[in-house]
Design a protein around this motif. Structure first.
Motif, short mmCIF file in Angstrom:
data_model
loop_
_atom_site.label_atom_id
_atom_site.label_comp_id
_atom_site.label_asym_id
_atom_site.label_seq_id
_atom_site.Cartn_x
_atom_site.Cartn_y
_atom_site.Cartn_z
N ILE A 40 0.87 -1.17 0.00
CA ILE A 40 0.00 0.00 0.00
C ILE A 40 0.91 1.22 0.00
O ILE A 40 1.66 1.44 0.96
N ALA A 42 1.48 5.35 -0.42
CA ALA A 42 0.87 6.69 -0.30
C ALA A 42 1.86 7.74 -0.77
O ALA A 42 3.07 7.52 -0.80
N GLY A 51 -3.92 9.40 0.66
CA GLY A 51 -3.10 8.20 0.81
C GLY A 51 -2.41 8.17 2.16
O GLY A 51 -2.31 7.11 2.81
N LEU A 133 -1.19 -1.25 -4.48
CA LEU A 133 -2.21 -0.19 -4.56
C LEU A 133 -1.49 1.13 -4.32
O LEU A 133 -0.89 1.35 -3.26
N ILE A 135 -2.02 5.06 -4.02
CA ILE A 135 -3.18 5.90 -3.70
C ILE A 135 -2.93 7.34 -4.13
O ILE A 135 -1.93 7.95 -3.73
N SER A 137 -5.02 11.25 -5.59
CA SER A 137 -6.23 12.07 -5.59
C SER A 137 -6.10 13.09 -6.71
O SER A 137 -5.04 13.23 -7.32
N TRP A 146 -10.38 4.28 -10.80
CA TRP A 146 -9.15 3.49 -10.90
C TRP A 146 -8.37 3.93 -12.13
O TRP A 146 -8.98 4.36 -13.12
N ALA A 199 -5.61 4.15 -7.32
CA ALA A 199 -6.95 4.63 -6.98
C ALA A 199 -6.87 6.15 -6.86
O ALA A 199 -6.14 6.67 -6.02
N CYS A 201 -8.84 9.02 -5.60
CA CYS A 201 -9.89 8.91 -4.57
C CYS A 201 -10.78 10.13 -4.44
O CYS A 201 -11.64 10.17 -3.55
N ALA A 213 -10.17 6.60 0.37
CA ALA A 213 -8.83 5.99 0.28
C ALA A 213 -8.68 4.88 1.32
O ALA A 213 -8.14 3.80 1.03
N THR A 217 -8.36 0.92 0.40
CA THR A 217 -7.19 0.19 0.92
C THR A 217 -7.62 -1.08 1.62
O THR A 217 -7.06 -2.17 1.38
#
Ligand code: ZN
Length: 310
Positions: A40, A42, A51, A133, A135, A137, A146, A199, A201, A213, A217
């Motif tokens: 994951i 961020a 994220g 993933l 993350i 925005s 996505w 993603a 978000c 987010a 996750t």
């Protein structure tokens, strides 16, 4: 230009600097049981703070994988730490866009920058992950979506998770560099099973983006069995769009023909923007724009043109 409500602001991340992997701001938890290694990630863009909220949620609430391995990373912390509330969009990056440099041309090249140094430090972290993933925005308040290379393994997982319900699918890459989710084996159809999704978000500073987010996750981790499945939301109709063209800003005289925030549609041949002497024209009917720039900067992305799939 509308003012941006700043509902969620950066917080001090110094407590998360010391991880357990030898790389700053990277935390790894091994269940001791067989299973996938899920990353994951961020803050690939320093001002995309949802994220950070999701990643700190995992760490603060002590989420541990039931199977496999969970790694939580904060990528461009240097840019994040440059946040200025008067210029909240500027902390996206310091020098390089950290989501365009995941090719050996850049990572093994001679150039240097905070982003290249950080990406080089994170190479092993990204390489170690089976599933990623990343993350992000958006600058404008548009529904979440996505973004992923159009490999069937990516589509299968994004569709199975089902939220966000919009998909920006890239058959030929991003068109402006190599994003983190296309680094190494994640960049080719290949035999590997590795899923890598972005993603997007929602708008950077909205609370709803951070909430989403965190939810995405947990859904991503649950999909691979690392955590228990959260209560499922009602299935939404899925809408997928294929990336056709990525336009960069070429001149200081760039203008959209009307204000755009994303997801607007244009008919074939319709003028979308002018860029000095150049025209950006819809290449097909129902041409749908993603991520129109809110402030054109020469050399950076202007707009992504897509068409609906399915
Ligand atoms: Zn981003």
């Amino acid at each position: 230009m509308s003012t941006t409500p700043l509902e969620v602001l950066p917080r001090d991340l110094s407590a998360y600097r010391q991880g357990n992997t030898g790389v700053d701001y990277v935390h790894r938890f091994d269940s001791g049981k067989p299973g996938p290694h899920v990353l994951i990630n961020a803050l690939t863009h320093g001002n995309e703070i949802c994220g950070m909220v999701a990643a700190t949620h995992l760490l603060d609430t002590g989420v541990r994988p039931k199977i496999g391995t969970l790694t939580v990373s904060f990528a461009n912390v240097a840019a994040y730490e440059s946040f200025d509330i008067e210029r909240p969009f500027d902390s996206r990056q310091l020098v390089h866009n950290m989501n365009r440099i995941w090719s050996s041309d850049w990572l093994d090249g001679a150039e240097d920058s905070p982003e290249l140094q950080r990406a080089r430090a994170l190479r092993g972290v990204v390489e170690a992950a089976d599933h990623i993933l990343d993350i992000h925005s958006t600058s404008q308040a548009v529904p979440p979506f996505w973004v992923y290379p159009s490999f069937s393994r990516n589509a299968a997982v994004a569709l199975a998770i089902g939220c966000p319900a919009l998909h920006l699918v890239m058959p030929r890459g991003l068109g402006s560099g190599t994003p983190l989710i296309q680094y190494g084996p994640h960049g080719s159809e290949g035999p590997g099973p590795g899923v890598a999704l972005v993603a997007e978000c929602g708008q950077h500073f909205q609370q709803a983006s951070s909430d989403l987010a965190t939810a995405v996750t947990l859904d991503f981790l649950a999909h691979f069995g690392l955590v228990d499945a959260p209560a499922t939301a009602p299935a939404q109709p899925q809408l997928r769009f294929e990336l056709l063209e990525t336009h960069l800003v070429r001149t200081t005289d760039f203008h959209f023909t009307r204000p755009l925030i994303g997801l607007e549609s244009f008919a074939q041949g319709e003028l979308i923007a002018t860029d000095g002497p150049h025209a950006i024209v819809a290449p097909c009917n129902d041409c749908t724009v993603f991520m129109p720039t809110r402030e054109p900067i020469v050399g950076r992305e202007a707009v992504y043109l897509t068409k609906p799939l399915d």
